[in-house]
Each structure stands twice: as C-alpha cells, then as structure tokens.
Design an enzyme around this catalytic site. Structure first.
Site, PDB file in Angstrom:
ATOM      1  N   GLY A  45       0.816  -1.022   0.053  1.00  0.00           N
ATOM      2  CA  GLY A  45       0.064   0.083  -0.040  1.00  0.00           C
ATOM      3  C   GLY A  45       0.860   1.092   0.245  1.00  0.00           C
ATOM      4  N   GLN A  50       2.945  10.120   1.088  1.00  0.00           N
ATOM      5  CA  GLN A  50       4.322   9.537   1.339  1.00  0.00           C
ATOM      6  C   GLN A  50       5.231   9.893   0.243  1.00  0.00           C
ATOM      7  OE1 GLN A  50       2.322   5.321   2.172  1.00  0.00           O
ATOM      8  NE2 GLN A  50       4.308   5.254   3.184  1.00  0.00           N
ATOM      9  N   CYS A  94       5.625   0.121   7.257  1.00  0.00           N
ATOM     10  CA  CYS A  94       5.508   1.098   6.620  1.00  0.00           C
ATOM     11  C   CYS A  94       6.561   1.375   5.588  1.00  0.00           C
ATOM     12  CB  CYS A  94       4.867   2.381   7.636  1.00  0.00           C
ATOM     13  SG  CYS A  94       4.419   3.910   6.575  1.00  0.00           S
ATOM     14  N   LEU A  95       6.097   1.793   4.404  1.00  0.00           N
ATOM     15  CA  LEU A  95       7.165   2.138   3.447  1.00  0.00           C
ATOM     16  C   LEU A  95       8.202   3.506   3.941  1.00  0.00           C
ATOM     17  CD1 LEU A  95       5.940   1.228  -0.120  1.00  0.00           C
ATOM     18  CD2 LEU A  95       7.408   0.027   1.252  1.00  0.00           C
ATOM     19  N   HIS A 136      -4.619   1.599   7.311  1.00  0.00           N
ATOM     20  CA  HIS A 136      -3.501   1.860   7.513  1.00  0.00           C
ATOM     21  C   HIS A 136      -3.086   3.143   6.479  1.00  0.00           C
ATOM     22  CE1 HIS A 136       1.201   1.371   7.973  1.00  0.00           C
ATOM     23  NE2 HIS A 136       0.751   2.039   6.961  1.00  0.00           N
ATOM     24  N   GLU A 137      -3.534   2.918   5.213  1.00  0.00           N
ATOM     25  CA  GLU A 137      -3.316   3.896   3.968  1.00  0.00           C
ATOM     26  C   GLU A 137      -4.456   5.223   4.332  1.00  0.00           C
ATOM     27  OE1 GLU A 137      -0.733   3.715   2.388  1.00  0.00           O
ATOM     28  OE2 GLU A 137      -0.667   1.611   3.087  1.00  0.00           O
ATOM     29  N   HIS A 140      -2.918   7.793   6.639  1.00  0.00           N
ATOM     30  CA  HIS A 140      -1.877   8.552   6.280  1.00  0.00           C
ATOM     31  C   HIS A 140      -2.518   9.829   5.461  1.00  0.00           C
ATOM     32  CE1 HIS A 140       1.806   6.249   6.089  1.00  0.00           C
ATOM     33  NE2 HIS A 140       1.451   5.374   5.706  1.00  0.00           N
TER      34      HIS A 140
HETATM   35 ZN   LIG Z   1       2.513   3.316   5.837  1.00  0.00          ZN
END
Ligand SMILES: [Zn+2]
Length: 172
Positions: A45, A50, A94-95, A136-137, A140
């Site tokens: 995701g 991000q 998380c990226l 989660h996304e 963000h």
């Molecule tokens: Zn994340």
C-alpha cells in the site's frame, strides 16, 4: 515513473490531505506512478503524502499468492463507512518507516467508499490483510502513522532510529 518515498519524521507525513475535486489525467498518471513505486519498493500500500503529494489518494494490492494476477486498487477520497466491533491484530510496517514492525489492533472488517480512477463511486467491504492495509493507508491521509498506535516509548525508539537512518542517507 517511480517516486522516492518520504521517511518519517517528515512534516508532510503529519498533515491532513485535501479531497480530490476533479479526476484529471494528471492524477491518473500519479496513481499509476504510485502503483509502480509501491510494487517496486516492494509494498502492499502507498498513500500520496508518502511521496509528498497532499491529495486524498491511496493505492493498494494485498494479493500475495504466488501465480495469482495482481489486484491493484486505486482509491480517490477513500472513506470508511462502517467498521466491525470485532478487531484483528496484524504486525504492521510502513514504507516510510523502513524495517520497523509492530502489532496494531484495528477493526477486523471495514466498509469503504471511494472514487475509482474512472470517477465511479465504489463501495466494498474488506477483511483480513486488505482491511488492515486500507485503514493504514487512509490514516496516512489524516497525518496518522501506525506508530501513533504504539506506546510513547516504543514510538520514540522507532522515531530515533529513523532520524539516525535519515542522517546516514543524507551523508551518502
Ligand atoms: Zn504506511
């Protein structure tokens, strides 16, 4: 085109993103770029902030089975319509917080409404990893990270590690 992914802490990861008013070709290209960036990472995701774009746009694909066709989803203005009382615990990562994982408790099932890349309103219920990932996304887009669910000490420890990582990356 792949984009570079912001690493926490970064003020852009703490902001509330703006709703997308009109779906333009520019936004569709951005969504494609985000999928490419996500698959390349690799991740399941990615949210627009991000990569430093403050629009309510997320992409995800939680299909992990070998030999199964990818199931990319592009969601503009995603909204959680309802969530189950039952919860689920997943070890999240998380990226924007590379190599750090922690268990987070979230509703097990969520019903989500969004605009797809053609501007059509979609509504679907997600469970399992998909439910965790979509929550989660969407977090963000409201400036919330999975570490915000952790105890302050653990959160600070991870943040310090990320500050160190960013210093190292800046030196290279
Ligand atoms: Zn994340």
């Amino acid at each position: 085109m792949k984009h570079s992914i912001l690493i926490h802490p970064d003020p852009r990861l703490k902001k509330v993103c703006a709703s997308v008013a009109d779906l333009s070709d520019k936004l569709r290209v951005l969504a494609d770029d985000m999928l490419e960036t996500m698959y390349g990472a690799p991740g399941i995701g990615l949210a627009a902030p991000q990569i430093g774009v403050m629009d309510r746009l997320i992409v995800l694909d939680c299909e992990k089975e070998e030999g199964v066709a990818p199931k990319p989803l592009v969601m503009f203005n995603p909204e959680i319509i309802s969530s189950s009382d039952e919860t689920n615990v997943y070890e999240e990562g998380c990226l924007s917080i590379p190599d750090q994982y922690a268990e987070v408790t979230r509703p097990r099932d969520v019903e989500v409404q969004w605009l797809d890349r053609d501007g059509n309103l979609q509504r679907q219920t997600f469970d399992g990893l998909w439910a965790t990932c979509v929550q989660h996304e969407i977090d963000h887009l409201d400036g919330k990270l999975f570490i915000d669910y952790l105890k302050p000490l653990k959160r600070q420890m991870i943040t310090r590690k990320m500050q160190k990582l960013k210093r190292e990356l800046a030196r290279d």
